[in-house]
Design a protein around this motif. Sequence first.
Motif, PDB file in Angstrom:
ATOM      1  N   VAL A 132       0.774  -1.339  -0.097  1.00 30.46           N
ATOM      2  CA  VAL A 132       0.037   0.037  -0.003  1.00 30.46           C
ATOM      3  C   VAL A 132       1.031   1.310  -0.129  1.00 30.46           C
ATOM      4  N   SER A 133       0.476   2.260  -0.899  1.00 31.88           N
ATOM      5  CA  SER A 133       1.275   3.276  -0.755  1.00 31.88           C
ATOM      6  C   SER A 133       0.850   4.717  -1.074  1.00 31.88           C
ATOM      7  N   GLY A 134       1.470   5.717  -1.179  1.00 27.15           N
ATOM      8  CA  GLY A 134       0.724   7.109  -1.280  1.00 27.15           C
ATOM      9  C   GLY A 134      -0.074   7.429  -0.340  1.00 27.15           C
ATOM     10  N   VAL A 135      -0.961   8.433  -0.725  1.00 28.84           N
ATOM     11  CA  VAL A 135      -2.194   8.745   0.268  1.00 28.84           C
ATOM     12  C   VAL A 135      -3.167   7.872   0.962  1.00 28.84           C
ATOM     13  N   LEU A 136      -3.053   6.563   0.310  1.00 29.81           N
ATOM     14  CA  LEU A 136      -3.766   5.552   0.658  1.00 29.81           C
ATOM     15  C   LEU A 136      -3.082   4.860   1.860  1.00 29.81           C
ATOM     16  N   ALA A 137      -1.870   4.817   2.003  1.00 33.27           N
ATOM     17  CA  ALA A 137      -0.770   4.256   3.132  1.00 33.27           C
ATOM     18  C   ALA A 137      -1.087   5.324   4.315  1.00 33.27           C
ATOM     19  N   VAL A 138      -0.972   6.421   3.985  1.00 31.73           N
ATOM     20  CA  VAL A 138      -1.059   7.581   4.896  1.00 31.73           C
ATOM     21  C   VAL A 138      -2.292   7.599   5.602  1.00 31.73           C
ATOM     22  N   TYR A 139      -3.446   7.187   4.954  1.00 34.42           N
ATOM     23  CA  TYR A 139      -4.773   7.140   5.211  1.00 34.42           C
ATOM     24  C   TYR A 139      -5.022   6.155   6.228  1.00 34.42           C
ATOM     25  N   LEU A 140      -4.595   4.803   5.752  1.00 32.67           N
ATOM     26  CA  LEU A 140      -4.843   3.554   6.729  1.00 32.67           C
ATOM     27  C   LEU A 140      -3.818   3.657   7.816  1.00 32.67           C
ATOM     28  N   ARG A 141      -2.754   4.258   7.842  1.00 33.35           N
ATOM     29  CA  ARG A 141      -1.776   4.318   8.959  1.00 33.35           C
ATOM     30  C   ARG A 141      -2.513   5.548   9.922  1.00 33.35           C
ATOM     31  N   SER A 142      -3.059   6.408   9.619  1.00 29.78           N
ATOM     32  CA  SER A 142      -3.714   7.278  10.523  1.00 29.78           C
ATOM     33  C   SER A 142      -4.690   6.560  11.279  1.00 29.78           C
ATOM     34  N   LEU A 143      -5.602   5.840  10.676  1.00 24.65           N
ATOM     35  CA  LEU A 143      -6.677   5.467  11.123  1.00 24.65           C
ATOM     36  C   LEU A 143      -6.368   4.288  12.168  1.00 24.65           C
ATOM     37  N   LEU A 144      -5.105   3.403  12.039  1.00 20.10           N
ATOM     38  CA  LEU A 144      -4.661   2.450  12.835  1.00 20.10           C
ATOM     39  C   LEU A 144      -4.178   3.162  13.979  1.00 20.10           C
ATOM     40  N   THR A 145      -3.595   4.173  13.804  1.00 18.46           N
ATOM     41  CA  THR A 145      -2.723   5.054  15.033  1.00 18.46           C
ATOM     42  C   THR A 145      -3.962   5.586  15.990  1.00 18.46           C
ATOM     43  N   GLY A 146      -5.089   6.123  15.431  1.00 24.06           N
ATOM     44  CA  GLY A 146      -6.001   6.120  16.416  1.00 24.06           C
ATOM     45  C   GLY A 146      -6.388   5.339  17.439  1.00 24.06           C
ATOM     46  N   GLN A 147      -6.482   3.968  16.682  1.00 24.27           N
ATOM     47  CA  GLN A 147      -6.904   2.939  17.460  1.00 24.27           C
ATOM     48  C   GLN A 147      -5.903   2.658  18.669  1.00 24.27           C
ATOM     49  N   GLN A 148      -4.492   2.519  18.312  1.00 23.08           N
ATOM     50  CA  GLN A 148      -3.547   2.271  19.045  1.00 23.08           C
ATOM     51  C   GLN A 148      -3.523   3.346  20.162  1.00 23.08           C
ATOM     52  N   HIS A 149      -3.603   4.697  19.713  1.00 28.65           N
ATOM     53  CA  HIS A 149      -3.418   5.740  21.043  1.00 28.65           C
ATOM     54  C   HIS A 149      -4.809   5.223  21.947  1.00 28.65           C
ATOM     55  N   ALA A 150      -5.898   5.088  21.524  1.00 24.67           N
ATOM     56  CA  ALA A 150      -7.137   4.957  22.315  1.00 24.67           C
ATOM     57  C   ALA A 150      -7.036   3.764  23.366  1.00 24.67           C
ATOM     58  N   LEU A 151      -6.087   2.641  22.864  1.00 24.87           N
ATOM     59  CA  LEU A 151      -5.985   1.620  23.412  1.00 24.87           C
ATOM     60  C   LEU A 151      -4.907   1.592  24.331  1.00 24.87           C
ATOM     61  N   ALA A 152      -3.752   2.653  24.032  1.00 25.00           N
ATOM     62  CA  ALA A 152      -2.796   3.115  24.987  1.00 25.00           C
ATOM     63  C   ALA A 152      -3.410   3.829  26.228  1.00 25.00           C
ATOM     64  N   HIS A 153      -4.171   4.727  25.748  1.00 26.64           N
ATOM     65  CA  HIS A 153      -5.323   5.422  27.048  1.00 26.64           C
ATOM     66  C   HIS A 153      -5.892   4.465  27.908  1.00 26.64           C
ATOM     67  N   VAL A 154      -6.367   3.618  27.246  1.00 21.67           N
ATOM     68  CA  VAL A 154      -7.130   2.416  28.221  1.00 21.67           C
ATOM     69  C   VAL A 154      -6.009   1.831  29.242  1.00 21.67           C
ATOM     70  N   ALA A 155      -4.805   1.299  28.348  1.00 21.94           N
ATOM     71  CA  ALA A 155      -3.818   0.832  29.537  1.00 21.94           C
ATOM     72  C   ALA A 155      -3.442   1.749  30.579  1.00 21.94           C
ATOM     73  N   GLN A 156      -3.248   3.178  30.135  1.00 20.34           N
ATOM     74  CA  GLN A 156      -2.793   3.992  31.178  1.00 20.34           C
ATOM     75  C   GLN A 156      -4.020   4.032  32.412  1.00 20.34           C
ATOM     76  N   SER A 157      -5.411   4.037  32.079  1.00 14.19           N
ATOM     77  CA  SER A 157      -6.257   4.362  32.979  1.00 14.19           C
ATOM     78  C   SER A 157      -6.499   3.155  33.826  1.00 14.19           C
ATOM     79  N   VAL A 158      -6.470   2.001  33.129  1.00 16.37           N
ATOM     80  CA  VAL A 158      -6.544   0.590  33.806  1.00 16.37           C
ATOM     81  C   VAL A 158      -5.199   0.434  34.850  1.00 16.37           C
ATOM     82  N   ALA A 159      -4.152   0.913  34.491  1.00 15.55           N
ATOM     83  CA  ALA A 159      -2.875   0.933  35.316  1.00 15.55           C
ATOM     84  C   ALA A 159      -3.194   1.858  36.601  1.00 15.55           C
TER      85      ALA A 159
END
Length: 563
Positions: free
Chosen positions: A371-398
């Motif tokens: 996957v390349s170009g604008v599509l790669a940037v787009y998919l990476r951004s969507l997954l990053t949002g999920q990762q950060h939400a899960l990281a925030h969950v981990a912080q709150s649980v801790a």
Amino acid sequence: MTASTASVSLHYFRVPRSQWELMLTRLRQLGAETIVTPVPWGFHHFAAERLDLSGVTNPRRDVAGFVRLCAAMGFSVRLELSPVVPGQGLLLDGLPDWLLKKHPEVRQVAADGTPTSLPVWEHPTLLKALGQWWQSLSTTLLPLPETSSAQLMDLPATEDFNAHTTAVQWTIWLRKKYAEGGVAALNAAYNPPTPFDTISRIKLNTPLDSPAFAADKAEFQQYVRAHARETYSALLLELGWQLSDPLAPPHGVQIPANPADAGADFRWAMDAPIRADGSPAPEFWRQKEANTLTKLSVPTDAHQIMVSSPTETVQFEIADAVVPFRLRLDGGLEPVAMEKKGEKTAFPAVPADEHGQTDIYFTLPAADAPVSGVLAVYLRSLLTGQQHALAHVAQSVAQLDAALTPDPVGGSGTAAPSPELSEAHAALTDANAALQRAAASIGALEDVFATALNAAPTQSAALSFMVLEKEKLARVKSACENARFTINNMPDPTLPETFTVEDYRRRYDQIGTVGRAIMVRFESALKWLREQLALGNLSTSAWSVHAKLETVLQLLYHGVLRK
């Protein structure tokens, strides 16, 4: 993309912290590239000696975390740092209430002598307080590499008759304007019934029927605003900020219940393209069709991107050699079955199915193609949002797990409670019983207040009180331990620099599986906790644990699972 969607306004302080990742994901799906937001002085500097820029007193005050999150998801950030931001529905236009109460001399004065809620733009007391606020803001935000730039909007046009304005600024400005001819030139211009003997005798509110005097007053008021803006700019530049031309983009998210600690209006931005629950309004799809993602999706050898109709199934024709995929609004990705239509190849683009609503369709030259170009940037951004939400969950649980962990004792075994602790526990038990009796006698009044405040009446209790009930809350602690173990042992969900659709899908499914597993445990723990509170088996201080459990569940639901 139209100019209206390249930059979008998202007021982080109006949106629950648990929804930040979801709303930024929706704005990315809308096609936004720059997030513009004011940083309300009064919301963060809420008392003369109390300042919060990291969410200690309220998660919505974590402006530093918001800037980091925006940058991680690929947005540039523009911070509006004006001391007041009129027209944005802010409480007192963003000015601290304590400043107006402690220093009434900074308030502008209307022609009838009534003080207003706006400040005298360059009053020395205001400039001193403003400098301290900006210094604190700079210390927190400027070290972040993610901090993009700041902006200053034009100050509102007002007529101010504050003593500082009339006795100091007006007189100095008038003397400069008539420096050559002096009072004689001024009398010739104004033609007053009785000539003035000195410029200092000419007050800003002098009842004088003179076009030249009226023109001077209008010019002076414009000068005051322009000069104040220059002063503010110089202060920010000296602190190290990069100032950009101001943007005033449309709002991205509807706020049907404006928080009373920041907003002046009951509702805000109700015509925005994204609803308060994160679902797209009809305007969302109109703007999405015009965004950069679509404009850059001219068919290439690498990929083609298509935005389908939000209401009806349409047919997309594609080349025989490509492979189509469907990306849902929740981030899920799946291959699409192709159909032969005579000599052409096509596939049905559905607006939604049992799995969810469609975001986009795209094609690749092969299923395992990078996957390349604008599509790669787009998919990476969507997954990053999920990762950060899960990281925030981990912080709150801790945090919750630590609050429920017994204090370490030398050796093994449990230490006997100290007399002080036993006395405190007895006092808490008596207070809890008294509170329950009072609540029962009051009847439904407590519920009315809780509904009005959008919170359980005892959720303000600090987690430090949980030291008295840790053993009773072992079930909640077990859910925390299981969640931490699950998160800590999951494979790294970060996408490699070069990735395929399967790489993305595997990580998306992985995050979703972990999120759903934690959600099941925490929903069970929350149900048990509510039952124990209803039966009176726990003191009212356990509402603080209840609030933390709800926060985790909201993060999972909105940020990780994107529901």
